[in-house]
Write a protein that holds these residues in place. Structure first.
Motif, PDB file in Angstrom:
ATOM      1  N   ARG A 413       0.839  -1.201   0.000  1.00 26.02           N
ATOM      2  CA  ARG A 413       0.000   0.000   0.000  1.00 26.02           C
ATOM      3  C   ARG A 413       0.873   1.249   0.000  1.00 26.02           C
ATOM      4  N   GLY A 414       0.737   2.036  -1.047  1.00 23.96           N
ATOM      5  CA  GLY A 414       1.542   3.245  -1.119  1.00 23.96           C
ATOM      6  C   GLY A 414       0.931   4.248  -2.080  1.00 23.96           C
ATOM      7  N   LEU A 415       1.356   5.502  -1.939  1.00 21.56           N
ATOM      8  CA  LEU A 415       0.794   6.576  -2.754  1.00 21.56           C
ATOM      9  C   LEU A 415       1.448   6.630  -4.130  1.00 21.56           C
ATOM     10  N   ARG A 416       0.673   7.120  -5.100  1.00 24.09           N
ATOM     11  CA  ARG A 416       1.262   7.401  -6.420  1.00 24.09           C
ATOM     12  C   ARG A 416       2.207   8.593  -6.309  1.00 24.09           C
ATOM     13  N   ALA A 417       1.771   9.597  -5.542  1.00 24.90           N
ATOM     14  CA  ALA A 417       2.553  10.821  -5.391  1.00 24.90           C
ATOM     15  C   ALA A 417       2.076  11.527  -4.125  1.00 24.90           C
ATOM     16  N   LEU A 418       2.923  12.398  -3.581  1.00 23.47           N
ATOM     17  CA  LEU A 418       2.510  13.200  -2.423  1.00 23.47           C
ATOM     18  C   LEU A 418       2.954  14.642  -2.709  1.00 23.47           C
ATOM     19  N   ASP A 419       2.055  15.379  -3.355  1.00 26.35           N
ATOM     20  CA  ASP A 419       2.401  16.741  -3.763  1.00 26.35           C
ATOM     21  C   ASP A 419       2.243  17.695  -2.595  1.00 26.35           C
TER      22      ASP A 419
END
Ligand code: HEM
Length: 423
Positions: A413-419
């Motif tokens: 489980r992980g994010l595509r991006a963290l802007d």
């Protein structure tokens, strides 16, 4: 093999669907409903018995009659399983001696040799290097970063501009791999771990095979170089380590290096991404860290508990009569331990859905337990705590620039991006 599945509730009845975007966006309400449905559920598409509660997952991790592998004791036919898929020989080779695929006695032997090298002391000694790598990566980003890192209007993706390069640099330094090779390692790692998902496509499997092939060749070259010219790094130590006349073979070293590199890229990066998202959507909690009210090392434990990067680990039942979560299982049954559910179990954690960085609970199920307990836990904890320290010093005004989206996978489980903006 006894069929126990038919008597047990199917989690699909409360919305469990690992491919559903709504579930991926926030699996925790469904996981709570699954805990309510039963201690053991049966998920037919994978013929796996899912364990939902903390105490049962904790016990299953320590049950020696369960194994990550079964081939050391049974043939696939005896176990009611198909012969291994021989379309992916290089992938299989990259996994053959991975600690994650072994059980005692092979596991005990290799783990003893690897832990002789990968000690808490050798990790603690890396602290100044890790701090420097974190500082340098962040500084690059804050000073304007490279054009590739920086988006419009001073928006950065903390995953690609910080978490990935930083964590790859740390493991490269540790192993003695040139830091410039980081992007290549990252691409191989991403491809290989797709094989661990509950469902992977043919194209993903082919990509994993190609990545394993290249990765094995790369590590073999590196080993050859270190044999010729030893250096003070982990690869050299893995070559030289000896215990009571025992040594690691070349194949064992290759698999160990690959598992260390893969573990680091995925789990540590995703913990940082998931955890920073949690902090930035709970600004009071981030402030508590910035103000010094809560130590980074304490907050890291809550990041690992609240939104863990690894949601499911499986085990095979290796003997008849094993009781897990109040049910009896037999040889060939498959157990799936739901870490994310265990970590939100109200029987173990008061107000489990509250993200509280001061909670100070390090006994969550994030690094597993029993014989396969994560070897990298001290390194991961150090990397994560150093990141929080550096971020709070350098980027007091860290803010989310957009609502982050998760990658479409359940197990990892992980994010595509963290802007974020740092203005
Ligand atoms: C936050 C980051 C990390 C998390 C959440 C994590 C989690 C885990 C878990 C849950 C297991 C046990 C799997 C099972 O019981 O089936 C495990 C095993 C392992 N981890 Fe990690 N890990 C992390 C980082 C690392 C790092 C940084 C390394 C090394 C560089 C590492 C190396 C390993 C190895 C070698 C094993 C296999 C141990 C064995 O089977 O004996 N991990 N990890």
């Amino acid at each position: 093999m006894r069929e126990t599945g038919s008597m047990i509730a199917d989690p699909a009845s409360v919305g469990f669907d690992p491919a559903d975007p709504g579930f991926i966006a926030d699996p925790y309400p469904t996981l709570a409903a699954m805990r309510g449905l039963g201690r053991v559920l049966y998920y037919p598409p994978r013929r796996v018995h899912l364990i939902t509660q903390f105490a049962d997952v904790h016990a299953a991790l320590r049950e020696r009659r369960l194994g990550r592998a079964f081939r050391h004791r049974y043939t696939p036919a005896e176990f009611g399983q198909p012969e291994p898929d021989d379309r992916w020989p290089r992938w299989a080779e990259s996994e053959r001696w991975s600690l994650l695929n072994l059980e005692p006695p092979d596991h005990t032997r290799i783990r003893r040799l690897v832990t002789a090298v990968f000690t808490a002391r050798s990790i603690a000694a890396m602290r100044p290097t890790i701090e420097e790598l974190s500082r340098a990566t962040l500084q690059l980003l804050l000073d304007g970063g490279s054009d590739a890192d920086r988006g419009a209007g001073g928006v950065w993706d903390l995953i690609s501009a910080y978490a990935q390069p930083y964590s790859v640099a740390v493991i490269c330094r540790l192993l003695g791999v040139p830091v410039g090779d980081g992007p290549r390692l990252l691409a191989w790692s991403h491809a290989i771990v797709k094989m661990y998902e509950l469902r992977s496509t043919e194209a993903e499997q082919q990509a994993a095979e190609r990545a394993a092939d290249e990765f094995i060749g790369y590590v073999r070259d590196l080993i050859a170089m270190r044999r010729e010219r030893p250096a003070g790094d982990l690869i050299t130590e893995l070559i030289e380590v000896a215990d009571a006349g025992d040594r690691l073979t070349e194949d064992e070293i290759v698999c160990t290096v690959i598992v260390l590199l893969n573990a680091v890229h995925e789990a540590t990066v995703n913990t940082l991404g998931n955890g920073l998202r949690a902090l930035l959507t709970h600004p009071d909690q981030w402030r508590a860290i910035v103000n010094g009210g809560v130590e980074p090392a304490t907050a890291v434990e809550e990041m690992l508990r609240w939104d863990p990067p690894l949601q499911l680990f499986e085990r095979w039942v290796l003997e008849d009569g094993v009781v897990i979560a109040g049910r009896e299982f037999g040889v060939g049954d498959r157990i799936g331990m739901l870490f994310g559910s265990a970590n939100r179990d109200p029987a173990r954690f008061p107000e489990p859905d509250r993200f509280a960085v001061a909670r100070g609970e390090s006994t969550h199920i994030g690094f597993g337990g029993g014989v396969h307990f994560c070897i990298g836990a001290p390194l991961a904890r150090l990397e994560l705590a150093v990141s929080l320290s550096q971020l709070r010093a350098a980027a007091l005004q860290l803010r989310l620039a957009a609502e982050p989206e998760y990658q479409p996978y359940f197990v990892i489980r992980g994010l595509r991006a963290l802007d974020v903006t740092t203005g």
